[in-house]
Scaffold this motif. Sequence first.
Motif, PDB file in Angstrom:
ATOM      1  N   PRO A 319      73.845  94.548  -2.308  1.00  0.00           N
ATOM      2  CA  PRO A 319      75.126  95.137  -1.899  1.00  0.00           C
ATOM      3  C   PRO A 319      75.661  94.486  -0.621  1.00  0.00           C
ATOM      4  O   PRO A 319      74.905  94.040   0.234  1.00  0.00           O
ATOM      5  CB  PRO A 319      74.773  96.606  -1.662  1.00  0.00           C
ATOM      6  N   LEU A 320      76.999  94.440  -0.532  1.00  0.00           N
ATOM      7  CA  LEU A 320      77.638  93.773   0.606  1.00  0.00           C
ATOM      8  C   LEU A 320      78.950  94.465   0.941  1.00  0.00           C
ATOM      9  O   LEU A 320      79.721  94.828   0.047  1.00  0.00           O
ATOM     10  CB  LEU A 320      77.895  92.298   0.257  1.00  0.00           C
ATOM     11  N   ASP A 321      79.201  94.668   2.229  1.00  0.00           N
ATOM     12  CA  ASP A 321      80.506  95.139   2.717  1.00  0.00           C
ATOM     13  C   ASP A 321      81.106  94.021   3.565  1.00  0.00           C
ATOM     14  O   ASP A 321      80.457  93.528   4.493  1.00  0.00           O
ATOM     15  CB  ASP A 321      80.352  96.398   3.591  1.00  0.00           C
ATOM     16  N   ILE A 322      82.352  93.641   3.238  1.00  0.00           N
ATOM     17  CA  ILE A 322      83.007  92.560   3.981  1.00  0.00           C
ATOM     18  C   ILE A 322      84.513  92.835   4.024  1.00  0.00           C
ATOM     19  O   ILE A 322      85.056  93.446   3.098  1.00  0.00           O
ATOM     20  CB  ILE A 322      82.702  91.182   3.325  1.00  0.00           C
ATOM     21  N   GLY A 323      85.164  92.422   5.105  1.00  0.00           N
ATOM     22  CA  GLY A 323      86.596  92.674   5.256  1.00  0.00           C
ATOM     23  C   GLY A 323      87.403  91.384   5.283  1.00  0.00           C
ATOM     24  O   GLY A 323      86.938  90.358   5.777  1.00  0.00           O
ATOM     25  N   PHE A 324      88.624  91.422   4.710  1.00  0.00           N
ATOM     26  CA  PHE A 324      89.517  90.262   4.719  1.00  0.00           C
ATOM     27  C   PHE A 324      90.947  90.697   5.017  1.00  0.00           C
ATOM     28  O   PHE A 324      91.318  91.859   4.790  1.00  0.00           O
ATOM     29  CB  PHE A 324      89.513  89.548   3.360  1.00  0.00           C
ATOM     30  N   ASN A 325      91.744  89.743   5.485  1.00  0.00           N
ATOM     31  CA  ASN A 325      93.178  89.964   5.611  1.00  0.00           C
ATOM     32  C   ASN A 325      93.769  90.037   4.197  1.00  0.00           C
ATOM     33  O   ASN A 325      93.618  89.113   3.397  1.00  0.00           O
ATOM     34  CB  ASN A 325      93.791  88.793   6.395  1.00  0.00           C
ATOM     35  N   ALA A 326      94.450  91.122   3.891  1.00  0.00           N
ATOM     36  CA  ALA A 326      94.949  91.352   2.536  1.00  0.00           C
ATOM     37  C   ALA A 326      95.959  90.286   2.119  1.00  0.00           C
ATOM     38  O   ALA A 326      95.931  89.798   0.978  1.00  0.00           O
ATOM     39  CB  ALA A 326      95.591  92.743   2.448  1.00  0.00           C
ATOM     40  N   ARG A 327      96.851  89.909   3.025  1.00  0.00           N
ATOM     41  CA  ARG A 327      97.856  88.909   2.704  1.00  0.00           C
ATOM     42  C   ARG A 327      97.210  87.570   2.366  1.00  0.00           C
ATOM     43  O   ARG A 327      97.601  86.891   1.418  1.00  0.00           O
ATOM     44  CB  ARG A 327      98.820  88.757   3.888  1.00  0.00           C
ATOM     45  N   TYR A 328      96.171  87.190   3.118  1.00  0.00           N
ATOM     46  CA  TYR A 328      95.483  85.923   2.854  1.00  0.00           C
ATOM     47  C   TYR A 328      94.797  85.949   1.486  1.00  0.00           C
ATOM     48  O   TYR A 328      94.803  84.957   0.755  1.00  0.00           O
ATOM     49  CB  TYR A 328      94.447  85.631   3.940  1.00  0.00           C
ATOM     50  N   LEU A 329      94.184  87.089   1.144  1.00  0.00           N
ATOM     51  CA  LEU A 329      93.541  87.218  -0.175  1.00  0.00           C
ATOM     52  C   LEU A 329      94.562  87.032  -1.301  1.00  0.00           C
ATOM     53  O   LEU A 329      94.308  86.324  -2.272  1.00  0.00           O
ATOM     54  CB  LEU A 329      92.888  88.593  -0.320  1.00  0.00           C
ATOM     55  N   MET A 330      95.724  87.665  -1.155  1.00  0.00           N
ATOM     56  CA  MET A 330      96.747  87.569  -2.200  1.00  0.00           C
ATOM     57  C   MET A 330      97.337  86.165  -2.271  1.00  0.00           C
ATOM     58  O   MET A 330      97.649  85.659  -3.355  1.00  0.00           O
ATOM     59  CB  MET A 330      97.833  88.621  -1.985  1.00  0.00           C
ATOM     60  N   ASP A 331      97.512  85.515  -1.113  1.00  0.00           N
ATOM     61  CA  ASP A 331      98.013  84.130  -1.095  1.00  0.00           C
ATOM     62  C   ASP A 331      97.090  83.208  -1.888  1.00  0.00           C
ATOM     63  O   ASP A 331      97.544  82.372  -2.672  1.00  0.00           O
ATOM     64  CB  ASP A 331      98.119  83.613   0.350  1.00  0.00           C
ATOM     65  N   ILE A 332      95.778  83.352  -1.649  1.00  0.00           N
ATOM     66  CA  ILE A 332      94.814  82.492  -2.343  1.00  0.00           C
ATOM     67  C   ILE A 332      94.777  82.818  -3.836  1.00  0.00           C
ATOM     68  O   ILE A 332      94.779  81.920  -4.683  1.00  0.00           O
ATOM     69  CB  ILE A 332      93.412  82.620  -1.706  1.00  0.00           C
ATOM     70  N   ALA A 333      94.783  84.102  -4.182  1.00  0.00           N
ATOM     71  CA  ALA A 333      94.765  84.496  -5.601  1.00  0.00           C
ATOM     72  C   ALA A 333      95.970  83.900  -6.338  1.00  0.00           C
ATOM     73  O   ALA A 333      95.864  83.487  -7.502  1.00  0.00           O
ATOM     74  CB  ALA A 333      94.764  86.014  -5.731  1.00  0.00           C
ATOM     75  N   ALA A 334      97.111  83.808  -5.655  1.00  0.00           N
ATOM     76  CA  ALA A 334      98.327  83.266  -6.274  1.00  0.00           C
ATOM     77  C   ALA A 334      98.191  81.778  -6.603  1.00  0.00           C
ATOM     78  O   ALA A 334      98.907  81.261  -7.461  1.00  0.00           O
ATOM     79  CB  ALA A 334      99.524  83.495  -5.362  1.00  0.00           C
ATOM     80  N   GLN A 335      97.277  81.090  -5.908  1.00  0.00           N
ATOM     81  CA  GLN A 335      97.105  79.642  -6.139  1.00  0.00           C
ATOM     82  C   GLN A 335      96.114  79.338  -7.266  1.00  0.00           C
ATOM     83  O   GLN A 335      96.072  78.207  -7.745  1.00  0.00           O
ATOM     84  CB  GLN A 335      96.604  78.952  -4.857  1.00  0.00           C
ATOM     85  N   LEU A 336      95.317  80.320  -7.663  1.00  0.00           N
ATOM     86  CA  LEU A 336      94.282  80.070  -8.680  1.00  0.00           C
ATOM     87  C   LEU A 336      94.911  79.918 -10.061  1.00  0.00           C
ATOM     88  O   LEU A 336      95.792  80.684 -10.441  1.00  0.00           O
ATOM     89  CB  LEU A 336      93.260  81.216  -8.682  1.00  0.00           C
ATOM     90  N   ASP A 337      94.458  78.917 -10.813  1.00  0.00           N
ATOM     91  CA  ASP A 337      95.055  78.626 -12.121  1.00  0.00           C
ATOM     92  C   ASP A 337      94.513  79.507 -13.238  1.00  0.00           C
ATOM     93  O   ASP A 337      95.253  79.902 -14.129  1.00  0.00           O
ATOM     94  CB  ASP A 337      94.811  77.154 -12.494  1.00  0.00           C
ATOM     95  N   GLY A 338      93.219  79.801 -13.209  1.00  0.00           N
ATOM     96  CA  GLY A 338      92.601  80.527 -14.318  1.00  0.00           C
ATOM     97  C   GLY A 338      92.860  82.028 -14.258  1.00  0.00           C
ATOM     98  O   GLY A 338      93.583  82.537 -13.402  1.00  0.00           O
TER      99      GLY A 338
END
Length: 371
Positions: A319-338
């Motif tokens: 198990p793991l707990d980790i935090g990210f900037n939400a906007r950065y996560l969505m920006d990267i997800a938008a670039q993924l092709d698959g």
Amino acid sequence: MKVTVERSTLLKSLGHVHRVVERRNTIPILSNLLLSADGAGLKLKATDLDIEVVETVPADVPEPGATTVPAHTLYDIVRKLPDGAQVSLETTGEAGLTLRSGRSRFMLQTLPEGDFPDITAGEMAHRFTLAAGELKRLIDKTQFAISTEETRYYLNGIYLHTIDVEGRSLLRAVATDGHRLARVDTAAPSGAAGMPGVIVPRKAVAEIQKLLEDGDTEVSVELSATKIRVATQAVVLTSKLIDGTFPDYQRVIPSGNDKRLTVDKGDFAASVDRVSTISSERGRAVKLSIADGRLTLSVTNPDSGSATEEVEVDYDASPLDIGFNARYLMDIAAQLDGDTALLKLADPGSPTVIQDREGASALYVLMPMRV
């Protein structure tokens, strides 16, 4: 000079070149476009002393000549003319430029063409061609990570260079703002070998991106240690490069992240977007709690409440707990092709690698946030 050109052709060209011209200029000639007409057609040139764009459009040229006119004024006039109109441009001595179209007539102030600066002089040591779609992909998938922090000027662009990986020569684009990093590869075209690693400035990147409309055409790229020139069939863009050393980005890409999480990209991005609705605008932190095939996204904001959402994932590590900037996560997800996103994690304080699949040509690194 006397020239007649179709309104749609002229408008498209002005759309490419006028963006380079800054609206506020202390040097009057930099507010103008250089128009020069000869047997090849009408050539339009714009510069801000860092970038120069030249485009030639077909035109009827009874009288060759050249002059300079205010860029944004000319663009606005042509934009407001009716579709299908013919545009006539004529210079008459020192009186300026007369633009006629249908019943419309405009007189524009001009400045001498001899005062217009030229930044394209100099030898380009390296030259190669590649598909416009491939160059556009390198830009599209890295541009979002360019830093806007002017003090770290060497991060204010895309680092373009060649690299050998397992016997293959790759042309690689990298951008980072210190919080996230984007790295995208394509097969290195012939002629790219031995090119210097160059940092293409943010403004030039944006202009090149807009020129690459037809993905099937070939684009010519020329490089020296200080300049880059990108040429399509009709447009030639020359830009100065950022004079600086790009940091050793390889050091920040972790290789030992052994916790692997696979999730549906669309579901993941939508969930991040929903729970981040109540996050504070400044922090925008979202907490990821991962255990036994389940990802729980949560946000707590003392001012507006909290939100949680569960997403099914493929994950069988501890198990793991980790935090990210939400906007950065969505920006990267938008670039993924698959359809899927692969996150390679280590611990709450270490950077995470994100790809759409193992071995993909695009790789993203995201620094965590304390939550």
